[in-house]
Scaffold this motif. Structure first.
Motif, mmCIF file in Angstrom:
data_model
loop_
_atom_site.group_PDB
_atom_site.id
_atom_site.type_symbol
_atom_site.label_atom_id
_atom_site.label_comp_id
_atom_site.label_asym_id
_atom_site.label_seq_id
_atom_site.Cartn_x
_atom_site.Cartn_y
_atom_site.Cartn_z
ATOM 1 N N ASN A 1 -39.570 -55.160 73.804
ATOM 2 C CA ASN A 1 -40.489 -54.751 72.741
ATOM 3 C C ASN A 1 -39.844 -53.721 71.813
ATOM 4 O OD1 ASN A 1 -42.619 -56.413 73.451
ATOM 5 N ND2 ASN A 1 -43.573 -54.899 74.800
ATOM 6 N N LYS A 2 -39.083 -52.800 72.414
ATOM 7 C CA LYS A 2 -38.400 -51.798 71.596
ATOM 8 C C LYS A 2 -37.369 -52.460 70.685
ATOM 9 C CE LYS A 2 -38.991 -47.880 74.758
ATOM 10 N NZ LYS A 2 -38.307 -46.898 75.617
ATOM 11 N N GLU A 3 -36.610 -53.424 71.267
ATOM 12 C CA GLU A 3 -35.617 -54.149 70.459
ATOM 13 C C GLU A 3 -36.307 -54.950 69.363
ATOM 14 O OE1 GLU A 3 -32.366 -53.974 70.515
ATOM 15 O OE2 GLU A 3 -32.469 -52.442 72.071
ATOM 16 N N LEU A 4 -37.432 -55.580 69.760
ATOM 17 C CA LEU A 4 -38.178 -56.375 68.786
ATOM 18 C C LEU A 4 -38.719 -55.489 67.668
ATOM 19 C CD1 LEU A 4 -39.297 -59.121 67.986
ATOM 20 C CD2 LEU A 4 -41.286 -58.673 69.441
ATOM 21 N N GLU A 5 -39.200 -54.314 68.050
ATOM 22 C CA GLU A 5 -39.693 -53.381 67.044
ATOM 23 C C GLU A 5 -38.580 -52.974 66.087
ATOM 24 O OE1 GLU A 5 -41.429 -50.155 69.133
ATOM 25 O OE2 GLU A 5 -43.239 -51.263 69.730
ATOM 26 N N LYS A 6 -37.376 -52.769 66.640
ATOM 27 C CA LYS A 6 -36.235 -52.420 65.790
ATOM 28 C C LYS A 6 -35.911 -53.555 64.824
ATOM 29 C CE LYS A 6 -33.958 -49.294 69.091
ATOM 30 N NZ LYS A 6 -32.743 -49.079 69.912
ATOM 31 N N VAL A 7 -35.877 -54.783 65.402
ATOM 32 C CA VAL A 7 -35.569 -55.952 64.567
ATOM 33 C C VAL A 7 -36.627 -56.132 63.487
ATOM 34 C CG1 VAL A 7 -35.338 -58.468 64.564
ATOM 35 C CG2 VAL A 7 -34.257 -57.129 66.376
ATOM 36 N N LEU A 8 -37.908 -56.029 63.899
ATOM 37 C CA LEU A 8 -38.998 -56.202 62.938
ATOM 38 C C LEU A 8 -38.964 -55.122 61.870
ATOM 39 C CD1 LEU A 8 -41.966 -57.205 65.286
ATOM 40 C CD2 LEU A 8 -40.713 -58.679 63.701
ATOM 41 N N LYS A 9 -38.639 -53.898 62.283
ATOM 42 C CA LYS A 9 -38.565 -52.808 61.313
ATOM 43 C C LYS A 9 -37.439 -53.064 60.327
ATOM 44 C CE LYS A 9 -38.395 -47.794 60.857
ATOM 45 N NZ LYS A 9 -37.465 -47.843 59.724
ATOM 46 N N ALA A 10 -36.284 -53.522 60.879
ATOM 47 C CA ALA A 10 -35.155 -53.821 59.998
ATOM 48 C C ALA A 10 -35.514 -54.936 59.019
ATOM 49 C CB ALA A 10 -33.932 -54.208 60.830
ATOM 50 N N LYS A 11 -36.162 -55.994 59.576
ATOM 51 C CA LYS A 11 -36.564 -57.096 58.698
ATOM 52 C C LYS A 11 -37.608 -56.640 57.689
ATOM 53 C CE LYS A 11 -35.485 -61.017 61.690
ATOM 54 N NZ LYS A 11 -36.005 -62.225 62.365
ATOM 55 N N SER A 12 -38.531 -55.806 58.150
ATOM 56 C CA SER A 12 -39.553 -55.297 57.248
ATOM 57 C C SER A 12 -38.937 -54.477 56.128
ATOM 58 C CB SER A 12 -40.563 -54.454 58.028
ATOM 59 O OG SER A 12 -41.540 -53.910 57.183
ATOM 60 N N ASP A 13 -37.960 -53.641 56.513
ATOM 61 C CA ASP A 13 -37.272 -52.836 55.492
ATOM 62 C C ASP A 13 -36.541 -53.737 54.507
ATOM 63 O OD1 ASP A 13 -38.213 -50.611 56.749
ATOM 64 O OD2 ASP A 13 -36.353 -50.185 57.845
ATOM 65 N N THR A 14 -35.868 -54.791 55.072
ATOM 66 C CA THR A 14 -35.141 -55.723 54.204
ATOM 67 C C THR A 14 -36.094 -56.463 53.279
ATOM 68 O OG1 THR A 14 -33.445 -56.044 55.909
ATOM 69 C CG2 THR A 14 -33.586 -57.713 54.169
ATOM 70 N N LEU A 15 -37.219 -56.945 53.868
ATOM 71 C CA LEU A 15 -38.204 -57.657 53.048
ATOM 72 C C LEU A 15 -38.791 -56.746 51.979
ATOM 73 C CD1 LEU A 15 -40.068 -59.751 55.772
ATOM 74 C CD2 LEU A 15 -38.570 -60.624 53.975
ATOM 75 N N SER A 16 -39.050 -55.514 52.366
ATOM 76 C CA SER A 16 -39.599 -54.565 51.395
ATOM 77 C C SER A 16 -38.623 -54.355 50.248
ATOM 78 C CB SER A 16 -39.908 -53.230 52.075
ATOM 79 O OG SER A 16 -40.903 -53.393 53.071
ATOM 80 N N GLN A 17 -37.337 -54.249 50.599
ATOM 81 C CA GLN A 17 -36.321 -54.077 49.564
ATOM 82 C C GLN A 17 -36.221 -55.322 48.695
ATOM 83 O OE1 GLN A 17 -34.593 -51.225 48.860
ATOM 84 N NE2 GLN A 17 -33.993 -52.365 47.039
ATOM 85 N N ASN A 18 -36.273 -56.506 49.387
ATOM 86 C CA ASN A 18 -36.223 -57.766 48.638
ATOM 87 C C ASN A 18 -37.406 -57.888 47.686
ATOM 88 O OD1 ASN A 18 -33.877 -58.505 49.920
ATOM 89 N ND2 ASN A 18 -34.892 -59.786 51.445
ATOM 90 N N VAL A 19 -38.586 -57.504 48.180
ATOM 91 C CA VAL A 19 -39.785 -57.557 47.334
ATOM 92 C C VAL A 19 -39.625 -56.619 46.142
ATOM 93 C CG1 VAL A 19 -42.229 -56.961 47.244
ATOM 94 C CG2 VAL A 19 -41.352 -58.288 49.165
ATOM 95 N N ALA A 20 -39.099 -55.423 46.419
ATOM 96 C CA ALA A 20 -38.896 -54.465 45.330
ATOM 97 C C ALA A 20 -37.896 -55.007 44.316
ATOM 98 C CB ALA A 20 -38.412 -53.126 45.901
ATOM 99 N N ASP A 21 -36.797 -55.616 44.848
ATOM 100 C CA ASP A 21 -35.783 -56.201 43.945
ATOM 101 C C ASP A 21 -36.381 -57.328 43.119
ATOM 102 O OD1 ASP A 21 -33.977 -54.422 44.983
ATOM 103 O OD2 ASP A 21 -33.056 -55.850 46.373
ATOM 104 N N LEU A 22 -37.160 -58.196 43.810
ATOM 105 C CA LEU A 22 -37.768 -59.326 43.091
ATOM 106 C C LEU A 22 -38.753 -58.840 42.029
ATOM 107 C CD1 LEU A 22 -38.357 -61.887 45.988
ATOM 108 C CD2 LEU A 22 -36.777 -62.120 44.073
ATOM 109 N N ARG A 23 -39.496 -57.819 42.376
ATOM 110 C CA ARG A 23 -40.437 -57.263 41.388
ATOM 111 C C ARG A 23 -39.685 -56.734 40.171
ATOM 112 N NH1 ARG A 23 -44.666 -54.028 45.378
ATOM 113 N NH2 ARG A 23 -45.892 -55.875 45.997
ATOM 114 N N GLN A 24 -38.559 -56.080 40.445
ATOM 115 C CA GLN A 24 -37.759 -55.567 39.342
ATOM 116 C C GLN A 24 -37.192 -56.714 38.511
ATOM 117 O OE1 GLN A 24 -37.392 -52.317 38.387
ATOM 118 N NE2 GLN A 24 -36.463 -53.261 36.585
ATOM 119 N N GLN A 25 -36.722 -57.772 39.225
ATOM 120 C CA GLN A 25 -36.194 -58.935 38.509
ATOM 121 C C GLN A 25 -37.273 -59.605 37.677
ATOM 122 O OE1 GLN A 25 -34.280 -61.533 41.342
ATOM 123 N NE2 GLN A 25 -32.954 -59.917 42.110
ATOM 124 N N VAL A 26 -38.484 -59.699 38.270
ATOM 125 C CA VAL A 26 -39.606 -60.288 37.515
ATOM 126 C C VAL A 26 -39.900 -59.455 36.276
ATOM 127 C CG1 VAL A 26 -42.087 -60.709 37.575
ATOM 128 C CG2 VAL A 26 -40.660 -61.460 39.475
#
Length: 289
Positions: free
Chosen positions: A84-109
């Motif tokens: 669960n701890k590893e999964l939380e780390k992975v999910l947090k990393a993915k969440s951070d990446t997705l958040s950054q991707n969303v921010a980048d896409l919003r900027q691109q839009v």
């Protein structure tokens, strides 16, 4: 008397002795009964002990199994906790990446929206400029029609406008003598009417095209014009020179020779040949080929 007393004494003693024996026997029987009861109780207790011992063994076995199961569950829990701890780390990393991707896409839009708005503005400006140029060409077309209505009425000149391209078509007879390339005085008068209109046109290129019929040049004239190419080229160039001499910028002028190869009518009739012998003055966008 003495004998009777003695007998009574003996009888009393015998009775006493018999009574004592009876008491002992009754006590013995009670003891025996007690012993039998105790024996039965002991046997029952032994049976119960045996049953309890067996149950105790089963319970110990179950307890041991439960302890093993509990130990396994503890390991599973520990593993699950780690996972669960590893999964939380992975999910947090993915969440951070997705958040950054969303921010980048919003900027691109936002950038694309801004670019699209700019393009829409540019298109609107270009469309406006194009419409303005079309209006200018249309005005030039109307002015030429007005200035050259006499030549048009006589069939010597035709003027056409299509998609911003204006063409003044002149039969060669009003500009040149037969077999010659120099613009005659009457032709200069006709061209001067064109100059009066075209001198105000600044954003168009002026192309002069020379055309002939398919009758081949013969005789001494071939020394000067071996083929219709040379004749159509000389006539187009001389018209361009005249327009330049009247104030039109040479940077906007070009002369093209097509000879007999772009007819507008059949060369099988004299009327058709007359239409093919022509000079075309064409207004086109400066960036057009």
């Amino acid at each position: 008397m003495m004998r009777r007393f003695a007998f009574l004494v003996m009888l009393a003693l015998a009775a006493a002795s018999l009574s004592g024996c009876l008491v002992k026997e009754s006590t013995y029987l009670k003891k025996v009964e007690e012993a039998d009861g105790l024996t039965k109780d002991l046997s029952a207790l032994r049976d119960k002990y045996k049953a309890l011992s067996e149950e105790n063994g089963q319970l110990k076995t179950q307890l041991a199994a439960l302890k093993d199961e509990a130990a396994g569950l503890a390991k599973d829990k520990e593993k699950l906790t780690t996972d669960n701890k590893e999964l939380e780390k992975v999910l947090k990393a993915k969440s951070d990446t997705l958040s950054q991707n969303v921010a980048d896409l919003r900027q691109q839009v936002a950038d694309l929206q801004s670019e699209n708005d700019q393009l829409k503005g540019d298109i609107a400006n270009l469309q406006k400029a194009k419409e303005e140029k079309v209006r200018e060409v249309s005005k030039t077309y109307e002015d030429l029609l007005d200035r050259m209505k006499g030549e048009i009425a006589q069939g010597q000149v035709t003027i056409s406008e299509l998609k911003g391209k204006l063409t003044v078509n002149m039969v060669d007879a009003i500009l040149f003598d037969s077999g010659k390339a120099e613009v005659k005085p009457a032709g200069m008068e006709v061209l001067s009417k064109v100059v009066d209109i075209l001198k105000d046109v600044k954003d168009k290129a002026i192309r002069i095209e020379g055309h002939t019929d398919n009758v081949q040049i013969v005789g001494n004239l071939t020394k000067k014009f071996p083929t219709n190419w040379e004749l159509s080229a000389a006539r187009a160039i001389n018209v361009a020179r005249y327009l330049q001499s009247q104030g039109l910028s040479p940077e906007n002028l070009s002369a093209v020779a097509y000879g007999e190869y772009r007819p507008v009518a059949s060369n099988d009739t004299e009327e058709g040949k007359a239409k093919n012998r022509r000079i075309e003055i064409i207004l086109i966008p400066k960036d057009a080929p």
